[in-house]
Design an enzyme around this catalytic site. Sequence first.
Site, mmCIF file in Angstrom:
data_model
loop_
_atom_site.group_PDB
_atom_site.id
_atom_site.type_symbol
_atom_site.label_atom_id
_atom_site.label_comp_id
_atom_site.label_asym_id
_atom_site.label_seq_id
_atom_site.Cartn_x
_atom_site.Cartn_y
_atom_site.Cartn_z
ATOM 1 N N TYR A 10 86.370 78.056 4.146
ATOM 2 C CA TYR A 10 86.897 78.293 5.485
ATOM 3 C C TYR A 10 87.828 77.170 5.913
ATOM 4 O O TYR A 10 87.693 76.028 5.508
ATOM 5 C CB TYR A 10 85.779 78.523 6.504
ATOM 6 C CG TYR A 10 84.737 77.434 6.605
ATOM 7 C CD1 TYR A 10 84.801 76.478 7.607
ATOM 8 C CD2 TYR A 10 83.680 77.373 5.706
ATOM 9 C CE1 TYR A 10 83.844 75.487 7.714
ATOM 10 C CE2 TYR A 10 82.709 76.391 5.808
ATOM 11 C CZ TYR A 10 82.800 75.452 6.817
ATOM 12 O OH TYR A 10 81.847 74.468 6.921
ATOM 13 N N HIS A 35 77.027 81.325 15.426
ATOM 14 C CA HIS A 35 77.562 80.156 16.111
ATOM 15 C C HIS A 35 78.984 80.482 16.568
ATOM 16 O O HIS A 35 79.558 81.483 16.154
ATOM 17 C CB HIS A 35 77.510 78.896 15.237
ATOM 18 C CG HIS A 35 78.530 78.823 14.167
ATOM 19 N ND1 HIS A 35 78.397 79.421 12.941
ATOM 20 C CD2 HIS A 35 79.737 78.208 14.151
ATOM 21 C CE1 HIS A 35 79.471 79.173 12.214
ATOM 22 N NE2 HIS A 35 80.297 78.441 12.920
#
Length: 151
Positions: free
Chosen positions: A119, A51
Site C-alpha cells: 500500500y 480503520h
Amino acid sequence: MIEGVIYKQLKKFCDDRGTFMEIVRDDEEILTHFGQASASMTYPGVIKAFHYHKEQDDVWYFPYGNAQVVLYDLREESPTFQKTNVYYMGEENPSTLLIPKRVAHGYRVLGEKSAMIVYFTTRSYQPEEPDEYRIPYDDPQIAFQWETKFR
C-alpha cells in the site's frame, strides 16, 4: 460506489520471461502526494478491519493471495455517507484501490494461502501522532457479515 474511491483494473503484460504490471503512476493523479510505500503479509482467514485516516489517502494492491476488501464511508458531507462497498482483489483479480481519508477500510484473506498487501499513502507514518483510528471488525453500525455464504 463510495464517492472519491478509485478502482483500477491492472494491465498485465506477459511474455516468455514472466509478467509485468504498473501499480501506481504519477501521471494518473491517484495520489495527491506520495508519503510512504509499505507491505504486509496476512495469514489465511484473518480479518484486518476496520480503520480509517483523517489526513491520508491509501492505495491498496495485493500482489499475491486474494482478499475481500470492505469500505465504509464515514464522511457526513458525502453523498455516499454510511454506504458500504466490497471489492475482491488479489492475484486472481489484479487491481488497485484508492481509499480516501475518512473512509473506513479493512480486509479478509480468502482461500488457503496468505495474502500480501502493498500500500501507498499520502503521508508517512508518524508513531508519535499516528493518523489511524480503529473500529472493530464487527461494529454494529457497519454491520458487515464477513462469512462466506455458499448456495
